[in-house]
Design a protein around this motif. Structure first.
Motif, PDB file in Angstrom:
ATOM      1  N   VAL A   1       0.838  -1.207   0.000  1.00 47.13           N
ATOM      2  CA  VAL A   1       0.000   0.000   0.000  1.00 47.13           C
ATOM      3  C   VAL A   1       0.868   1.250   0.000  1.00 47.13           C
ATOM      4  O   VAL A   1       0.603   2.220  -0.727  1.00 47.13           O
ATOM      5  N   SER A   2       1.941   1.230   0.811  1.00 46.36           N
ATOM      6  CA  SER A   2       2.841   2.390   0.860  1.00 46.36           C
ATOM      7  C   SER A   2       3.516   2.613  -0.486  1.00 46.36           C
ATOM      8  O   SER A   2       3.702   3.758  -0.922  1.00 46.36           O
ATOM      9  N   SER A   3       3.890   1.518  -1.148  1.00 48.25           N
ATOM     10  CA  SER A   3       4.532   1.658  -2.459  1.00 48.25           C
ATOM     11  C   SER A   3       3.564   2.220  -3.487  1.00 48.25           C
ATOM     12  O   SER A   3       3.941   3.045  -4.333  1.00 48.25           O
ATOM     13  N   LEU A   4       2.304   1.777  -3.422  1.00 41.94           N
ATOM     14  CA  LEU A   4       1.316   2.302  -4.358  1.00 41.94           C
ATOM     15  C   LEU A   4       0.998   3.768  -4.073  1.00 41.94           C
ATOM     16  O   LEU A   4       0.654   4.528  -4.987  1.00 41.94           O
ATOM     17  N   LEU A   5       1.127   4.153  -2.797  1.00 42.58           N
ATOM     18  CA  LEU A   5       0.974   5.567  -2.446  1.00 42.58           C
ATOM     19  C   LEU A   5       2.230   6.371  -2.789  1.00 42.58           C
ATOM     20  O   LEU A   5       2.199   7.604  -2.772  1.00 42.58           O
ATOM     21  N   ARG A   6       3.330   5.641  -3.044  1.00 41.16           N
ATOM     22  CA  ARG A   6       4.638   6.226  -3.374  1.00 41.16           C
ATOM     23  C   ARG A   6       5.232   7.030  -2.215  1.00 41.16           C
ATOM     24  O   ARG A   6       6.029   7.942  -2.425  1.00 41.16           O
ATOM     25  N   ARG A   7       4.870   6.650  -0.988  1.00 41.33           N
ATOM     26  CA  ARG A   7       5.446   7.289   0.191  1.00 41.33           C
ATOM     27  C   ARG A   7       5.127   6.434   1.413  1.00 41.33           C
ATOM     28  O   ARG A   7       4.217   5.596   1.377  1.00 41.33           O
ATOM     29  N   TRP A   8       5.885   6.652   2.488  1.00 37.06           N
ATOM     30  CA  TRP A   8       5.609   5.974   3.756  1.00 37.06           C
ATOM     31  C   TRP A   8       4.758   6.910   4.620  1.00 37.06           C
ATOM     32  O   TRP A   8       5.234   7.952   5.068  1.00 37.06           O
ATOM     33  N   PRO A   9       3.484   6.560   4.875  1.00 37.70           N
ATOM     34  CA  PRO A   9       2.584   7.510   5.538  1.00 37.70           C
ATOM     35  C   PRO A   9       2.484   7.361   7.056  1.00 37.70           C
ATOM     36  O   PRO A   9       1.710   8.087   7.682  1.00 37.70           O
ATOM     37  N   HIS A  10       3.260   6.457   7.651  1.00 40.61           N
ATOM     38  CA  HIS A  10       3.041   6.110   9.055  1.00 40.61           C
ATOM     39  C   HIS A  10       4.074   6.708  10.011  1.00 40.61           C
ATOM     40  O   HIS A  10       4.051   6.401  11.203  1.00 40.61           O
ATOM     41  N   GLY A  11       4.982   7.513   9.521  1.00 41.27           N
ATOM     42  CA  GLY A  11       5.931   8.188  10.390  1.00 41.27           C
ATOM     43  C   GLY A  11       7.015   7.283  10.940  1.00 41.27           C
ATOM     44  O   GLY A  11       7.088   6.079  10.640  1.00 41.27           O
ATOM     45  N   SER A  12       7.872   7.852  11.786  1.00 48.29           N
ATOM     46  CA  SER A  12       9.018   7.113  12.303  1.00 48.29           C
ATOM     47  C   SER A  12       8.600   6.012  13.269  1.00 48.29           C
ATOM     48  O   SER A  12       9.176   4.918  13.278  1.00 48.29           O
ATOM     49  N   GLU A  13       7.602   6.282  14.098  1.00 45.43           N
ATOM     50  CA  GLU A  13       7.136   5.244  15.021  1.00 45.43           C
ATOM     51  C   GLU A  13       6.508   4.088  14.259  1.00 45.43           C
ATOM     52  O   GLU A  13       6.702   2.913  14.617  1.00 45.43           O
ATOM     53  N   GLY A  14       5.755   4.413  13.220  1.00 44.60           N
ATOM     54  CA  GLY A  14       5.189   3.357  12.391  1.00 44.60           C
ATOM     55  C   GLY A  14       6.257   2.528  11.715  1.00 44.60           C
ATOM     56  O   GLY A  14       6.091   1.318  11.518  1.00 44.60           O
ATOM     57  N   CYS A  15       7.371   3.176  11.357  1.00 44.90           N
ATOM     58  CA  CYS A  15       8.491   2.457  10.750  1.00 44.90           C
ATOM     59  C   CYS A  15       9.062   1.433  11.725  1.00 44.90           C
ATOM     60  O   CYS A  15       9.354   0.299  11.343  1.00 44.90           O
ATOM     61  N   GLN A  16       9.209   1.817  12.987  1.00 47.11           N
ATOM     62  CA  GLN A  16       9.745   0.903  13.988  1.00 47.11           C
ATOM     63  C   GLN A  16       8.791  -0.276  14.234  1.00 47.11           C
ATOM     64  O   GLN A  16       9.220  -1.424  14.349  1.00 47.11           O
ATOM     65  N   VAL A  17       7.488   0.024  14.295  1.00 50.80           N
ATOM     66  CA  VAL A  17       6.502  -1.048  14.483  1.00 50.80           C
ATOM     67  C   VAL A  17       6.497  -1.993  13.287  1.00 50.80           C
ATOM     68  O   VAL A  17       6.460  -3.224  13.441  1.00 50.80           O
ATOM     69  N   HIS A  18       6.543  -1.424  12.090  1.00 50.78           N
ATOM     70  CA  HIS A  18       6.544  -2.238  10.876  1.00 50.78           C
ATOM     71  C   HIS A  18       7.784  -3.123  10.806  1.00 50.78           C
ATOM     72  O   HIS A  18       7.709  -4.303  10.449  1.00 50.78           O
ATOM     73  N   GLY A  19       8.942  -2.554  11.163  1.00 49.21           N
ATOM     74  CA  GLY A  19      10.163  -3.338  11.158  1.00 49.21           C
ATOM     75  C   GLY A  19      10.128  -4.456  12.179  1.00 49.21           C
ATOM     76  O   GLY A  19      10.508  -5.598  11.885  1.00 49.21           O
ATOM     77  N   PHE A  20       9.646  -4.162  13.380  1.00 51.47           N
ATOM     78  CA  PHE A  20       9.566  -5.184  14.432  1.00 51.47           C
ATOM     79  C   PHE A  20       8.613  -6.301  14.036  1.00 51.47           C
ATOM     80  O   PHE A  20       8.936  -7.487  14.160  1.00 51.47           O
ATOM     81  N   GLN A  21       7.426  -5.939  13.555  1.00 56.21           N
ATOM     82  CA  GLN A  21       6.438  -6.962  13.206  1.00 56.21           C
ATOM     83  C   GLN A  21       6.929  -7.870  12.081  1.00 56.21           C
ATOM     84  O   GLN A  21       6.779  -9.091  12.126  1.00 56.21           O
ATOM     85  N   GLY A  22       7.542  -7.269  11.074  1.00 58.12           N
ATOM     86  CA  GLY A  22       8.044  -8.072   9.968  1.00 58.12           C
ATOM     87  C   GLY A  22       9.189  -8.976  10.376  1.00 58.12           C
ATOM     88  O   GLY A  22       9.249 -10.147   9.974  1.00 58.12           O
TER      89      GLY A  22
END
Length: 253
Positions: free
Chosen positions: A74-95
């Motif tokens: 979804v982020s790639s189709l939006l062509r940007r990361w919309p979840h901020g730095s905290e979302g990046c950390q959560v996404h990295g941890f979950q993956g």
């Protein structure tokens, strides 16, 4: 890190769109196939066995990987990361946690098959449940270390999803990478290889060589095909769910 990111140098919108499309296809196929495995286990009491609990755990882990890929798509189709730095950390941890659980879960299934076929003893619940708990707690532990400063989660090169920052070459990250790789890659690989090797030797002596090939089982779709679609887990479970009257009749006979 900023709340949103522009496309990095060297990547055009077409490339990011292609990445998003591939990720979306992988995510949907992984969620569908592993969801079918989970559905079969939950709806079919006959399949709720200790060895199939290991398959269920792997399916849950691979579903988590697919959901992580869906967010990235979804982020790639939006062509940007919309979840901020905290979302990046959560996404990295979950993956990372679900990826480690998938790797260790594959090793657990290999050991479970070795235990079943080579010792001729059924895997017990009091063995399967602690094994599944260990897989998930261990994976969560290692995935949490970058959040506490040993290792680091950051944007991938395209900038539309997050994972371990493999570009870092400092002592902190190198020590984490090698330690993590030993316990979460080399040890599971050794268990998997040894288990299937012993099974191969046993079946060779008995004249019944039916051991599956040892391959890298890291993709959710591949895991679903190897561990579920080629077994009674889905085939029998789906048939019973789609034919409840027939299944009830069979049990009364």
């Amino acid at each position: 890190m900023a709340a949103t990111r522009a496309l990095p140098a060297g990547f055009g919108e077409l490339e990011v769109l292609a990445v998003g499309t591939v990720l979306l296809m992988e995510a949907l196929s992984g969620i569908s196939l592993n969801g079918l495995t989970i559905f079969s286990f939950c709806k079919t009491p006959d399949l709720q066995t200790p060895i199939n609990l290991l398959v269920l755990s792997l399916a849950l882990a691979d579903t988590g990987i697919s959901l992580n890929a869906l967010v990235a798509a979804v982020s790639s189709l939006l062509r940007r990361w919309p979840h901020g730095s905290e979302g990046c950390q959560v996404h990295g941890f979950q993956g990372f946690a679900t990826a480690l659980a998938s790797i260790c879960g594959s090793a657990a299934i290999a050991w479970g098959r070795y235990h079943h076929y080579c010792t001729r003893r059924q895997l017990a619940w009091d063995t399967a449940i602690p094994l599944v708990l260990f897989v998930w707690l261990s994976s969560a532990f290692w995935a949490s270390l970058p959040l506490m400063g040993w290792g680091h989660y950051d944007y991938e090169p395209v900038g539309t999803c997050c994972t371990l920052d493999y570009s870092r070459g400092d002592r902190n990250f190198i020590s984490f990478l090698f330690t993590m790789a030993f316990f979460n890659f080399l040890v599971p690989l050794f268990i998997t290889h040894t288990s299937y090797r012993f099974m191969e030797q046993k079946f060779s002596r008995s004249g019944h060589l039916q051991v599956p090939a040892l391959i890298a089982k890291t993709m959710p779709t591949v895991n679903a095909i190897n561990y579920a679609l080629h077994s009674e887990m889905v085939c029998r479970g789906t048939w019973q769910c789609l034919s409840p009257q027939k299944s009830k009749k069979d049990r009364t006979q």
